[in-house]
Design a protein around this motif. Structure first.
Motif, PDB file in Angstrom:
ATOM      1  N   ASP A 165       0.973  -1.238  -0.074  1.00 55.00           N
ATOM      2  CA  ASP A 165      -0.029   0.192   0.126  1.00 55.00           C
ATOM      3  C   ASP A 165       0.819   1.212  -0.045  1.00 55.00           C
ATOM      4  N   ALA A 166       0.143   2.379   0.017  1.00 54.93           N
ATOM      5  CA  ALA A 166       0.829   3.652  -0.349  1.00 54.93           C
ATOM      6  C   ALA A 166       1.932   3.911   1.154  1.00 54.93           C
ATOM      7  N   ARG A 173      10.358   4.646   0.578  1.00 58.72           N
ATOM      8  CA  ARG A 173      10.673   5.675  -0.495  1.00 58.72           C
ATOM      9  C   ARG A 173      11.093   4.912  -1.640  1.00 58.72           C
ATOM     10  N   ARG A 174      10.595   4.033  -2.086  1.00 52.20           N
ATOM     11  CA  ARG A 174      10.789   3.165  -3.170  1.00 52.20           C
ATOM     12  C   ARG A 174       9.601   2.233  -3.692  1.00 52.20           C
ATOM     13  N   GLY A 175       9.646   2.100  -5.172  1.00 57.81           N
ATOM     14  CA  GLY A 175       8.684   0.934  -5.381  1.00 57.81           C
ATOM     15  C   GLY A 175       8.529   1.107  -7.099  1.00 57.81           C
ATOM     16  N   VAL A 176       7.573   0.744  -7.423  1.00 56.54           N
ATOM     17  CA  VAL A 176       7.315   0.993  -9.078  1.00 56.54           C
ATOM     18  C   VAL A 176       6.214   1.871  -9.266  1.00 56.54           C
ATOM     19  N   CYS A 177       5.668   1.755 -10.538  1.00 55.83           N
ATOM     20  CA  CYS A 177       4.645   2.706 -10.970  1.00 55.83           C
ATOM     21  C   CYS A 177       3.246   2.734 -10.052  1.00 55.83           C
ATOM     22  N   GLN A 178       3.013   1.518  -9.673  1.00 61.19           N
ATOM     23  CA  GLN A 178       1.850   1.427  -9.027  1.00 61.19           C
ATOM     24  C   GLN A 178       2.017   2.002  -7.642  1.00 61.19           C
ATOM     25  N   ASP A 179       3.262   2.005  -6.946  1.00 59.38           N
ATOM     26  CA  ASP A 179       3.458   2.710  -5.665  1.00 59.38           C
ATOM     27  C   ASP A 179       3.365   4.168  -5.887  1.00 59.38           C
ATOM     28  N   PHE A 180       4.123   4.614  -6.939  1.00 57.15           N
ATOM     29  CA  PHE A 180       4.163   6.139  -7.063  1.00 57.15           C
ATOM     30  C   PHE A 180       2.929   6.642  -7.270  1.00 57.15           C
ATOM     31  N   ALA A 181       1.868   5.986  -8.121  1.00 63.48           N
ATOM     32  CA  ALA A 181       0.513   6.339  -8.315  1.00 63.48           C
ATOM     33  C   ALA A 181      -0.063   6.262  -6.736  1.00 63.48           C
ATOM     34  N   HIS A 182      -0.326   5.494  -6.131  1.00 67.46           N
ATOM     35  CA  HIS A 182      -0.825   5.417  -4.820  1.00 67.46           C
ATOM     36  C   HIS A 182      -0.258   6.483  -3.753  1.00 67.46           C
ATOM     37  N   VAL A 183       0.828   6.844  -3.726  1.00 70.67           N
ATOM     38  CA  VAL A 183       1.388   7.778  -2.970  1.00 70.67           C
ATOM     39  C   VAL A 183       0.919   9.090  -3.361  1.00 70.67           C
ATOM     40  N   ALA A 184       0.781   9.551  -4.517  1.00 71.38           N
ATOM     41  CA  ALA A 184       0.453  10.692  -5.371  1.00 71.38           C
ATOM     42  C   ALA A 184      -1.021  10.902  -4.881  1.00 71.38           C
ATOM     43  N   ARG A 196      -7.792   9.560  -9.082  1.00 74.79           N
ATOM     44  CA  ARG A 196      -8.312   8.239  -9.437  1.00 74.79           C
ATOM     45  C   ARG A 196      -6.907   7.601 -10.041  1.00 74.79           C
ATOM     46  N   TYR A 197      -6.894   6.342 -10.048  1.00 75.51           N
ATOM     47  CA  TYR A 197      -5.799   5.518 -10.429  1.00 75.51           C
ATOM     48  C   TYR A 197      -6.071   4.821 -11.942  1.00 75.51           C
ATOM     49  N   VAL A 198      -5.134   5.228 -12.616  1.00 75.08           N
ATOM     50  CA  VAL A 198      -5.305   4.674 -14.073  1.00 75.08           C
ATOM     51  C   VAL A 198      -4.090   3.666 -14.278  1.00 75.08           C
ATOM     52  N   SER A 199      -4.922   2.601 -14.889  1.00 78.41           N
ATOM     53  CA  SER A 199      -3.668   1.577 -15.511  1.00 78.41           C
ATOM     54  C   SER A 199      -3.812   1.517 -17.142  1.00 78.41           C
ATOM     55  N   GLY A 200      -2.774   1.188 -17.789  1.00 71.34           N
ATOM     56  CA  GLY A 200      -2.592   1.277 -19.149  1.00 71.34           C
ATOM     57  C   GLY A 200      -1.069   0.782 -19.560  1.00 71.34           C
ATOM     58  N   TYR A 201      -0.710   1.336 -20.809  1.00 73.13           N
ATOM     59  CA  TYR A 201       0.461   1.034 -21.246  1.00 73.13           C
ATOM     60  C   TYR A 201       1.280   2.225 -21.518  1.00 73.13           C
TER      61      TYR A 201
END
Length: 281
Positions: A165-166, A173-184, A196-201
């Motif tokens: 989780d965030a 203080r590290r992670g991948v795009c999922q974590d950056f999005a949750h923190v933001a 809102r959270y967006v998934s894509g390419y």
């Protein structure tokens, strides 16, 4: 100028023992919207089965299917061609006072409330409020929060998992795009900005050669409402543009996972995911 991208996404499950039956949902098909226009889509499974399509609560297209014959592997393939627009800045049409209007708060309640992945964290919330204090508008704060998350977090594949989780990602203080999005998202919601959270390419190159196949990426970013919805990518510190193709939206990752389901039998499973992205125009 638009880009035309062809994206092939393959998800394969190999099971230790035969699966007797399974029920599955796949959120891998984009829809046309302001930032992108869908030229074509193709969705297929192996074993081949009938597929039902519907839009979920958040507007995401879902491919729903059952496999009722015994199978020891499942392959899901999505092939899409999408035209994408260049990046644009968040709309600056609401003030901080506007965001406190009770009717607006009620309208966006689900995208302001905490979730499993985006529970408030005291230090993160305090930092977001310090950032907002120097931002004259919510739109300015969206860009500043995205920049700040990018600077504070380190992109480290494997440092977190899909259940992180965030708060956990922020503490590390590290992670991948999922974590950056949750923190933001936590930071923006703490300021009263619907997020809102967006998934894509994401195409890996900012200037790809026409016709060159590249190993693409499933990606995640954030959309914030400042009069209209607009996306920012805190992982790459940029607005959503040519490289991004949106697939699914929700409160957090739990609403948008690409392929999920339940099955009977099968034992342990090995998951393989491949994304190939090509700029065709």
């Amino acid at each position: 100028m638009t880009w035309r991208l062809e994206i092939v996404h393959r998800t394969r499950y190999d099971y230790e023992t035969p699966v007797l039956s399974s029920y599955n949902e796949a959120r891998v098909t984009p829809t046309s919207e302001d930032h992108q226009s869908v030229v074509s889509t193709r969705f297929a499974t192996e074993p081949r089965v009938a597929v039902r399509r519907y839009r979920d609560y958040w507007g995401t297209q879902v491919n729903e299917f059952e496999v009722i014959e015994a199978h020891q592997s499942l392959l899901v393939t999505s092939s899409v061609v999408v035209e994408t627009e260049e990046a644009r800045e968040p709309e600056n049409s609401v003030s901080w006072d506007d965001l406190r209007d009770p009717d607006l708060v009620d309208r966006f309640d689900e995208l302001l409330a905490p979730t499993t992945y985006t529970a408030p964290e005291a230090e993160l919330t305090a930092a977001a409020r310090r950032i907002a204090a120097s931002c004259p508008t919510p739109a300015a704060a969206v860009l500043e929060v995205s920049r700040w998350v990018n600077e504070e977090m380190s992109y480290v594949p494997g440092a977190t998992g899909v259940k992180t989780d965030a708060s956990e990602a922020w503490e590390a203080r590290r992670g991948v795009c999922q974590d950056f999005a949750h923190v933001a998202i936590v930071a923006l919601r703490a300021l009263g900005i619907p997020a809102r959270y967006v998934s894509g390419y994401l195409h890996p190159s900012k200037d790809p050669a026409i016709g060159e196949e590249r190993a693409g990426e499933s990606h995640a970013w954030v959309e914030a409402w400042t009069g209209s919805w607009c996306g920012v990518d805190p992982t790459n510190r940029e607005s959503i543009g040519h490289r991004h193709v949106a697939i699914a939206r929700g409160r957090d990752y739990g609403d948008v996972s690409p392929v999920r389901g339940v099955h009977s039998g099968g034992g342990a499973a090995t998951l393989t995911v491949e994304v190939v992205s090509t700029r065709v125009r």
